[in-house]
Design a protein around this motif. Sequence first.
Motif, mmCIF file in Angstrom:
data_model
loop_
_atom_site.group_PDB
_atom_site.id
_atom_site.type_symbol
_atom_site.label_atom_id
_atom_site.label_comp_id
_atom_site.label_asym_id
_atom_site.label_seq_id
_atom_site.Cartn_x
_atom_site.Cartn_y
_atom_site.Cartn_z
ATOM 1 N N GLU A 133 0.770 -1.409 0.029
ATOM 2 C CA GLU A 133 0.062 0.017 0.089
ATOM 3 C C GLU A 133 0.720 1.262 -0.213
ATOM 4 N N LYS A 134 1.898 1.147 0.620
ATOM 5 C CA LYS A 134 2.889 2.299 0.537
ATOM 6 C C LYS A 134 3.255 2.910 -0.882
ATOM 7 N N TYR A 135 3.141 1.750 -1.707
ATOM 8 C CA TYR A 135 3.503 2.151 -3.183
ATOM 9 C C TYR A 135 2.273 2.214 -4.069
ATOM 10 N N GLY A 136 1.179 2.268 -3.480
ATOM 11 C CA GLY A 136 -0.104 2.490 -3.915
ATOM 12 C C GLY A 136 -0.674 1.107 -4.611
ATOM 13 N N ILE A 137 -0.273 0.053 -4.292
ATOM 14 C CA ILE A 137 -0.739 -1.217 -4.734
ATOM 15 C C ILE A 137 -1.566 -1.920 -3.485
ATOM 16 N N ASP A 138 -2.688 -2.448 -4.104
ATOM 17 C CA ASP A 138 -3.696 -3.195 -3.157
ATOM 18 C C ASP A 138 -3.298 -4.668 -3.669
ATOM 19 N N ILE A 139 -3.183 -5.470 -2.600
ATOM 20 C CA ILE A 139 -3.081 -7.095 -2.353
ATOM 21 C C ILE A 139 -4.527 -7.507 -2.602
ATOM 22 N N ILE A 140 -4.857 -7.968 -3.556
ATOM 23 C CA ILE A 140 -6.309 -8.425 -3.491
ATOM 24 C C ILE A 140 -6.675 -9.935 -3.966
ATOM 25 N N SER A 141 -5.482 -10.680 -4.325
ATOM 26 C CA SER A 141 -5.435 -12.104 -4.629
ATOM 27 C C SER A 141 -4.280 -12.875 -4.121
ATOM 28 N N SER A 142 -4.366 -14.051 -3.976
ATOM 29 C CA SER A 142 -3.077 -14.881 -3.375
ATOM 30 C C SER A 142 -3.201 -16.295 -4.015
ATOM 31 N N HIS A 143 -1.928 -16.775 -4.508
ATOM 32 C CA HIS A 143 -1.893 -18.110 -4.803
ATOM 33 C C HIS A 143 -1.404 -19.029 -3.518
ATOM 34 N N ALA A 144 -2.237 -19.663 -2.949
ATOM 35 C CA ALA A 144 -1.843 -20.267 -1.673
ATOM 36 C C ALA A 144 -2.146 -21.676 -1.696
ATOM 37 N N ARG A 145 -1.386 -22.480 -0.925
ATOM 38 C CA ARG A 145 -1.600 -24.000 -0.823
ATOM 39 C C ARG A 145 -1.634 -24.276 0.665
ATOM 40 N N ALA A 146 -2.628 -25.344 0.833
ATOM 41 C CA ALA A 146 -2.672 -25.816 2.367
ATOM 42 C C ALA A 146 -3.166 -27.124 2.124
ATOM 43 N N ARG A 147 -3.019 -28.013 3.247
ATOM 44 C CA ARG A 147 -3.543 -29.578 2.972
ATOM 45 C C ARG A 147 -4.647 -29.731 2.119
ATOM 46 N N PHE A 148 -4.590 -30.754 1.410
ATOM 47 C CA PHE A 148 -5.756 -31.090 0.301
ATOM 48 C C PHE A 148 -5.871 -32.648 0.163
ATOM 49 N N ASP A 149 -6.777 -33.250 1.427
ATOM 50 C CA ASP A 149 -6.743 -34.471 1.412
ATOM 51 C C ASP A 149 -8.175 -34.944 1.948
ATOM 52 N N VAL A 150 -8.716 -35.718 0.600
ATOM 53 C CA VAL A 150 -10.241 -36.008 0.844
ATOM 54 C C VAL A 150 -10.350 -37.250 2.039
ATOM 55 N N LYS A 151 -9.317 -37.974 2.652
ATOM 56 C CA LYS A 151 -9.335 -38.617 3.774
ATOM 57 C C LYS A 151 -8.985 -38.001 5.216
ATOM 58 N N ASP A 152 -8.967 -36.703 4.839
ATOM 59 C CA ASP A 152 -8.529 -36.015 6.328
ATOM 60 C C ASP A 152 -9.550 -34.547 5.811
ATOM 61 N N VAL A 153 -10.638 -34.493 5.955
ATOM 62 C CA VAL A 153 -11.331 -33.344 5.639
ATOM 63 C C VAL A 153 -11.387 -32.404 6.654
ATOM 64 N N GLU A 154 -11.492 -32.877 8.218
ATOM 65 C CA GLU A 154 -11.306 -31.836 9.185
ATOM 66 C C GLU A 154 -10.045 -31.142 9.177
ATOM 67 N N GLY A 155 -8.884 -31.960 8.930
ATOM 68 C CA GLY A 155 -7.437 -31.442 9.165
ATOM 69 C C GLY A 155 -7.377 -30.397 7.852
ATOM 70 N N THR A 156 -8.022 -30.748 6.683
ATOM 71 C CA THR A 156 -7.879 -29.899 5.637
ATOM 72 C C THR A 156 -8.533 -28.451 5.732
ATOM 73 N N LEU A 157 -9.924 -28.389 6.141
ATOM 74 C CA LEU A 157 -10.292 -27.222 6.487
ATOM 75 C C LEU A 157 -9.737 -26.509 7.499
ATOM 76 N N THR A 158 -9.195 -26.982 8.550
ATOM 77 C CA THR A 158 -8.631 -26.429 9.499
ATOM 78 C C THR A 158 -7.470 -25.518 9.064
ATOM 79 N N ALA A 159 -6.769 -26.255 8.114
ATOM 80 C CA ALA A 159 -5.440 -25.755 7.418
ATOM 81 C C ALA A 159 -6.140 -24.673 6.469
ATOM 82 N N TRP A 160 -6.820 -24.744 5.860
ATOM 83 C CA TRP A 160 -7.228 -23.632 4.856
ATOM 84 C C TRP A 160 -8.048 -22.447 5.812
ATOM 85 N N GLY A 161 -8.866 -22.904 6.877
ATOM 86 C CA GLY A 161 -9.150 -21.551 7.627
ATOM 87 C C GLY A 161 -8.152 -20.746 8.203
ATOM 88 N N LYS A 162 -6.975 -21.458 8.524
ATOM 89 C CA LYS A 162 -5.847 -20.481 8.849
ATOM 90 C C LYS A 162 -5.416 -19.867 7.728
#
Length: 351
Positions: free
Chosen positions: A86-115
Amino acid sequence: MKRFSSIGVAVVLALFVTSLALSAAPKSKKHLGIATYSVKGLESDIEGSFKALADDGYVVMEISNYNAGNGTVAGFKPAEYAALAEKYGIDIISSHARARFDVKDVEGTLTAWGKVFDDHKIMGCKYVVFPMNTWAGTVDGVKAECDLLNKIGEEANKRGIKFGYHNHNFEFATIPNTNQIYEDFLIANTDPDKVFFQMDVYWITVGGQDPVAYLKKYPGRFKVLHIKDEYVIGESGKINYQAIFKQFYKNGYKDWFVEMEAKMTEEQKVQSIARMEQIKQRQGGVQAAPQQQGPQAGAPPQGGQSAQGRQAGAPGGFGQRDPQAQAAMLKESLEGIRLSAEYLKKAKFVK
């Protein structure tokens, strides 16, 4: 009579002065976006890079160096990094991000993405995009992955963020033993209120498809674009950006980001395409012959993060790379990005 003449002269003068003022007023900036995956060597000089991007006319940014492990961006707290942009007049509006993605661990996946979403909400991001995935390869397997994408999207919605997926070329392979293309299957089996798609106009073209046809086919699903070419935008002449922008705007969207790989030789370009074709064939159930890989294959690594994101824990994000080589890489990268901005600023079809 003199009084009316004086009034007439005054009106003409006023109109003339107003016209001059309007012509002298700075034109509003175009909505140029930059994906910082493009800035090779960014973390060796973050402020210098941000200043250069702002000088080029970029006003919004998609980052690629968020570290899900410790919740930082290039070693900064999310709020600090957003303030730096923002100091240089640019807004961060998007991000490429990774977290756990495991259909066998839905709860762990959602917790990771929630963070992940909590951290990106602090930065004011509108979008968080899952950059790349190797899909299950069966209808039932991919359907389970679509269900998980929907659940992750629900978590994003709770924070006021939109969750999306970014294509490469291999999403345009067919799911083995079917006639269904992965991209179409993903779109059909995800909830539009929970998952959007970010079209990479270069990789969809490499995948043998027409970007405009897909924008017309799914007018409500592709909310964000990656504007990409073989290197500098518009230089190859192989992609019809005018038709793409026209349809994208017609669909009611405006957010897009220039994305560039490192500058490559012709041999490295061939290797890049060959590597991605291998992945596409594997996704389609075909065992491709191994291809020789160059040091700059050009395609995102398995997982889709840039070197910035993969090495964010190292000083400067680049381990032991020679500072002079890093500076040269950054300079070359920023020059390509500048040339891309010049092309887009001159293009009448870009708003």
